[in-house]
Structures are given as C-alpha cells and as structure tokens.
Design an enzyme around this catalytic site. Structure first.
Site, PDB file in Angstrom:
ATOM      1  CE  LYS A 209      -3.588   1.816   3.187  1.00 41.63           C
ATOM      2  NZ  LYS A 209      -3.348   3.183   2.966  1.00 41.63           N
TER       3      LYS A 209
ATOM      4  N   GLY B  86       6.738   6.184  -1.262  1.00 40.96           N
ATOM      5  CA  GLY B  86       8.076   5.660  -1.587  1.00 40.96           C
ATOM      6  C   GLY B  86       8.807   5.083  -0.386  1.00 40.96           C
ATOM      7  NE  ARG B  87       6.602   0.216   1.705  1.00 41.11           N
ATOM      8  CZ  ARG B  87       5.285   0.281   1.450  1.00 41.11           C
ATOM      9  NH1 ARG B  87       4.635   1.430   1.487  1.00 41.11           N
ATOM     10  NH2 ARG B  87       4.601  -0.818   1.188  1.00 41.11           N
ATOM     11  CG  LEU B  88      11.700   8.082   0.867  1.00 44.00           C
ATOM     12  CD1 LEU B  88      12.101   9.230  -0.050  1.00 44.00           C
ATOM     13  CD2 LEU B  88      12.961   7.447   1.469  1.00 44.00           C
TER      14      LEU B  88
END
Ligand code: FMN
Length: 214
Positions: free
Chosen positions: A11, A192-194
C-alpha cells in the site's frame, strides 16, 4: 487462501507528513493531538495497543491491551495481577508498546518503566466498568488453562449469583499499571517508503528529539 500472494500486498502511504516545524518540545502534546485525530477519524479501538514484556527467560512476549489513561507522562491499562503479563512485569518492570492507526497511516511506539497504579485508582476505574465486565474479572483466572468454555460460563454464572443485588467489589487480583514514558516514537507513512520517524528520548528531565531513517 487460493490465489493470494502475500508478497504482492503493498500500500502506498500518502495521507500526511510530520514536519520538523510542527514538532512540540514535549512529545505528550503530539501524542494527545494524534490521539484526538484518531478519535475524529473513527479509528477502530483507537486505544488498543500491543504491550510487550520480558519473560523470565529474557524472551519477549506481546499481547493487546486497552490504554485507559494518558496522564502527564504515562499511560495506564488494567488487567489481572496474576496473569502471565503481571508475572512478567513483577520480574521485569519494563514494557514497550505499539499502536497502529491504519486509517491515519500512523504508528506510535513507546517504552518505559512500569508501576502498579494505586489501589484508589484501580478501584475508581473498576467501579466505572459495566457490571458484566466486573463479573468477568471475578470469573476469569486470566492466563490459566480452562477445561472448557462451559466451565468458564458456569464460573461467570456463579459470580453473577454471588453478587446479585450487590455492588461488585474490585478483586485484589485485578488492577492497573502505568508505563512512565522514557521513549516515544511517532511514525507517519509517506510515499516511496520514505516515512517520517521522530524519536523522543527522555534524558535528565529533558526530551531529546531525533529524526530516524525509515
Ligand atoms: C483489542 C484487545 C484489547 C485487549 N485489552 C485487554 C486489556 O485491557 N487488559 C487485559 O488484561 N487483556 C486485554 N486483552 C486480552 C490480552 O490480549 C491477553 O489475551 C490477556 O491479557 C492475557 O495475556 P497474558 O496471558 O499475556 O497475561 C485484549 C485483547 C484485545 C484483542
């Protein structure tokens, strides 16, 4: 599970961000703000949290409990003082907790030393509970084996009859604990998983703050 490929489940988090300019000196201010927002967002069981303890074998153990108070720099929860978690807390009075509010893409983690609440605090809360839950506290020797569901139901009925027409006293084996915050980390999911991660650590009465890599 027929065609579900777990490794394909993902997600994109994009609801919010945690900017350095909006961070208070005191993490409890942010904890309260996020908690209020979780209630506004109608998160299911916003006060549910995973509570990790240390066992005698120095291995972790974790289960869900309900946060029942956020006072000053501690949170409280209630349980059976003879349960497995209570035995672990007696031997190692420390705990770590995680709350996950999926609807807000937010996680809060915290840890600290654990103390029992006062008898007066436990009594006050016990009195506020629905009668059914009060009977349940008497009926359940939490964390011990039960022969069958029927046995548990009989025990509940027995307690219901015992206290019929009477105020139900708090069992001595039931009460609250507080976890006094030493660390609190706020996590906000980002694209972006940041993700944003802000860790507060207590040191000599001050809160030090660090941004961590996600
Ligand atoms: C959402 C949720 C909330 C729970 N809240 C509590 C709670 O506040 N107190 C409690 O003793 N157990 C609560 N439980 C049950 C615990 O997860 C656990 O089964 C029980 O406390 C026994 O744990 P122990 O054997 O490690 O002591 C809750 C379970 C769930 C799923």
């Amino acid at each position: 599970m027929t065609d579900i490929k777990i490794s394909d489940l993902r997600k994109q988090y994009k609801k919010d961000s945690l900017e350095d300019t909006e961070l208070p000196e005191d993490p409890v201010v942010l904890f309260r703000k996020w908690f209020e927002e979780a209630i506004e967002a109608e998160v299911t069981e916003p006060n549910a949290m995973a509570l990790a303890t240390v066992t005698g074998a120095e291995t972790p153990n974790v289960r869900m409990v309900l946060m029942k108070g956020l006072e000053d720099h501690s949170i409280s929860f209630y349980t059976n003082y003879e349960s497995r978690k209570a035995k672990e807390l007696a031997a190692h009075p420390v705990a770590a907790c995680t709350i996950w509010w999926a609807e807000l893409e937010r996680q809060i983690r915290f840890s600290g030393k654990v103390e029992k609440l006062t008898v007066a605090e436990s009594e006050d809360y016990f009195r506020s509970r629905p009668r059914e839950s009060q009977i349940g506290a008497w009926a359940s020797n939490q964390s011990t084996p039960v022969a069958s569901r029927g046995d548990l139901q009989s025990r509940f009925k027995e307690m219901e009859e015992k206290f019929e027409g009477k105020e139900i006293p708090r069992p001595d084996f039931w009460g609250g604990y507080k976890i006094v915050f030493e660390t609190i980390e706020f996590w906000q999911g980002r694209p972006g998983r940041l993700h944003d991660r802000l860790l507060y650590q207590q040191s000599a009465g001050n809160w030090n703050r660090q941004r961590l890599a996600p």
